[in-house]
Design an enzyme around this catalytic site. Structure first.
Site, mmCIF file in Angstrom:
data_model
loop_
_atom_site.group_PDB
_atom_site.id
_atom_site.type_symbol
_atom_site.label_atom_id
_atom_site.label_comp_id
_atom_site.label_asym_id
_atom_site.label_seq_id
_atom_site.Cartn_x
_atom_site.Cartn_y
_atom_site.Cartn_z
ATOM 1 N N TYR A 2 -6.395 8.111 61.029
ATOM 2 C CA TYR A 2 -6.948 9.446 61.250
ATOM 3 C C TYR A 2 -5.984 10.138 62.205
ATOM 4 O O TYR A 2 -5.769 9.657 63.315
ATOM 5 C CB TYR A 2 -8.342 9.363 61.886
ATOM 6 C CG TYR A 2 -9.432 9.002 60.911
ATOM 7 C CD1 TYR A 2 -10.194 10.005 60.307
ATOM 8 C CD2 TYR A 2 -9.714 7.679 60.595
ATOM 9 C CE1 TYR A 2 -11.201 9.681 59.408
ATOM 10 C CE2 TYR A 2 -10.712 7.355 59.702
ATOM 11 C CZ TYR A 2 -11.461 8.361 59.106
ATOM 12 O OH TYR A 2 -12.453 8.048 58.225
ATOM 13 N N HIS B 174 -21.931 13.954 54.493
ATOM 14 C CA HIS B 174 -20.832 13.302 55.198
ATOM 15 C C HIS B 174 -21.332 11.962 55.728
ATOM 16 O O HIS B 174 -22.138 11.931 56.648
ATOM 17 C CB HIS B 174 -20.382 14.226 56.341
ATOM 18 C CG HIS B 174 -19.131 13.774 57.015
ATOM 19 N ND1 HIS B 174 -18.633 14.363 58.136
ATOM 20 C CD2 HIS B 174 -18.270 12.782 56.708
ATOM 21 C CE1 HIS B 174 -17.512 13.744 58.512
ATOM 22 N NE2 HIS B 174 -17.280 12.786 57.653
#
Ligand SMILES: *[C@@H]1O[C@H](CO)[C@@H](O)[C@H](O)[C@H]1NC(C)=O
Ligand SMILES: *[C@@H]1O[C@H](CO)[C@@H](O)[C@H](O)[C@H]1NC(C)=O
Ligand SMILES: *[C@@H]1O[C@H](CO)[C@@H](O)[C@H](O)[C@H]1NC(C)=O
Length: 407
Positions: free
Chosen positions: A216, A398
């Site tokens: 990430y 999500h």
């Protein structure tokens, strides 16, 4: 002389009639592999028939395979294999992946894929078939509005029969939304409007690690000092060749936080559970894209305000890279393109995030549970703080890897 002319006319009429039969106007299109060799066109069951029609256009003269699954694995996937045989006749076979792992996919006991047409030329095979959205066969995939992982494969060898299909030589996975309308028309209107402007948020030369599969990557970006605009669409522009590594991108607004100390210091977002500091301050989901996602186009009377507020100067880009084979030497400069207009639209959009944060204490499942349910509400105490009625025009789930859908 006369004979030749009428013969030509006759041929023309026949081939154009075939065109119309064989090529319905597909509403949906996707390229499943990075090299454009496996293309898929389809139309969802919009005419009430319950049938989805698919057309595979593949750069092979052998067999082509398409599969449907939740996770991209062959195990338990629904598959269809088709080819044009040595005598020029199209063949189709409804199959399914082995219960576990990879291996030869057996034929379904009930054949639910119907051949519409099939042909090949020197380079390509084109097969059109249809199937019910829900075939009621446990060996088939029920098509829903969820993201579907499409498995594709082919081999240049022509099978002699459905019992003699040589193993694939090329394969891959691509996510797609099979049901939701594709937004290319709205995008075409925006692109054709000369007053549309673009603003790109670009990550530069992110080096993918070779010691871990997932990265990430976070970068703070300072917005230019422009007049107020509306964002009316956004498009993910994955660097060519990096399609298999670029997994998702989130653009967070940082509210009125001054993030200037982080400029020019992009970093891994989560470093040994230590969250990259700006993430605590930038939590307003302004735009998102994930694998299989399309361009996002706002309804024509709506726009999301950006710029023109000297206090809201920063956004955070969070990119998720996935490099399962730990391939070395990958660097990425993908960009997120915002389409903007200064002709402000009548309805301004905002965002509301509700849910349960992910942390070891937030979802605390007591030991030895057979089943554990946790609910997240936005109760009256929460909605009463809204200062005006809210109309919801789109939504997004999500769940990282924790989410699963059930039927
Ligand atoms: C396909 O599109 C053409 C041109 O837009 C139209 O004339 C034709 O009727 C359409 N065919 C079908 C089957 O919808
Ligand atoms: C609906 O679409 C299916 C699949 O393409 C087709 O077979 C069927 O004839 C269509 N039905 C109508 C009423 O148009
Ligand atoms: C062969 O078929 C493909 C797919 O329809 C097409 O794109 C290509 O132009 C065809 N090639 C020739 C030589 O006609």
């Amino acid at each position: 002389m006369l004979t030749v002319v009428s013969l030509l006319l006759a041929l023309f009429a026949v081939s154009s009639a075939q065109q119309q039969l064989q090529q319905p106007n597909f509403t949906h299109h996707a390229v499943l592999d990075p090299n454009g060799k496996f293309r898929l066109n389809w139309s969802p069951a919009t005419n009430g028939s319950g049938y989805f029609t698919f057309e595979c256009v593949v750069a092979t003269r052998g067999w082509i395979g398409l599969g449907f699954s939740t996770n991209g694995a062959m195990a338990a996937a629904d598959m269809v294999i088709a080819w044009v045989d040595a005598s020029g006749r199209p063949q189709i076979s409804d199959r399914h992946g082995p219960a576990q792992g990879n291996g030869f996919p057996p034929a379904d006991s009930k054949q639910d894929y119907e051949l519409v047409s099939g042909r090949k030329n020197n380079t390509h095979t084109v097969i059109t078939f249809r199937r019910k959205q829900d075939t009621c066969d446990p060996q088939d995939w029920k098509i829903t509005s969820d993201t579907t992982r499409l498995i594709w494969a082919y081999n240049d060898q022509v099978p002699t029969s459905a019992d003699d299909i040589p193993k694939h030589t090329e394969r891959g996975v691509q996510s797609a939304q099979l049901v939701n309308p594709q937004t290319k028309d709205g995008m075409a209107t925006i692109l054709a409007d000369p007053s549309t402007k673009i603003y790109d948020l670009r990550l530069t030369n992110v080096k993918l690690p070779t010691d871990k599969r997932t990265l990430y990557w976070c970068e703070i970006i300072e917005l230019p000092n422009w007049n107020k605009h509306h964002v009316i669409a956004n498009k993910m522009m994955v660097q060519k060749g990096n399609e298999r590594y670029v997994h998702h991108l989130v653009m967070y607004g940082c509210g009125e936080e001054d993030m200037s100390e982080y400029l020019g210091k992009p970093n891994a977002c989560f470093d040994d559970m230590e969250v990259f500091n700006p993430m605590h301050k930038c939590s307003d989901y302004r735009a998102v894209w994930a694998v299989g996602g399309e361009d996002f186009v706002y309804p024509s009377n709506m726009g999301s305000p950006i710029f023109g507020n000297s206090k809201q100067r920063f956004v955070l880009l969070e990119m998720h890279y996935d490099n399962p084979d730990l391939k070395p030497g990958i660097s990425d400069s993908s960009a997120f393109r915002l389409y903007l207009t200064e002709k402000l639209r009548p309805v301004e959009t905002g965002r509301l995030t509700i849910g349960q944060g992910v942390s070891p204490v937030a979802i605390a499942i007591p030991p030895k549970q057979q089943r554990f349910t946790t609910y997240v509400y936005c109760p009256g105490k929460c909605t009463s703080r809204m200062t005006e009625p809210i109309n919801v025009f789109t939504g997004l789930l999500h769940t990282h890897l924790l989410g699963e859908f059930s039927c």
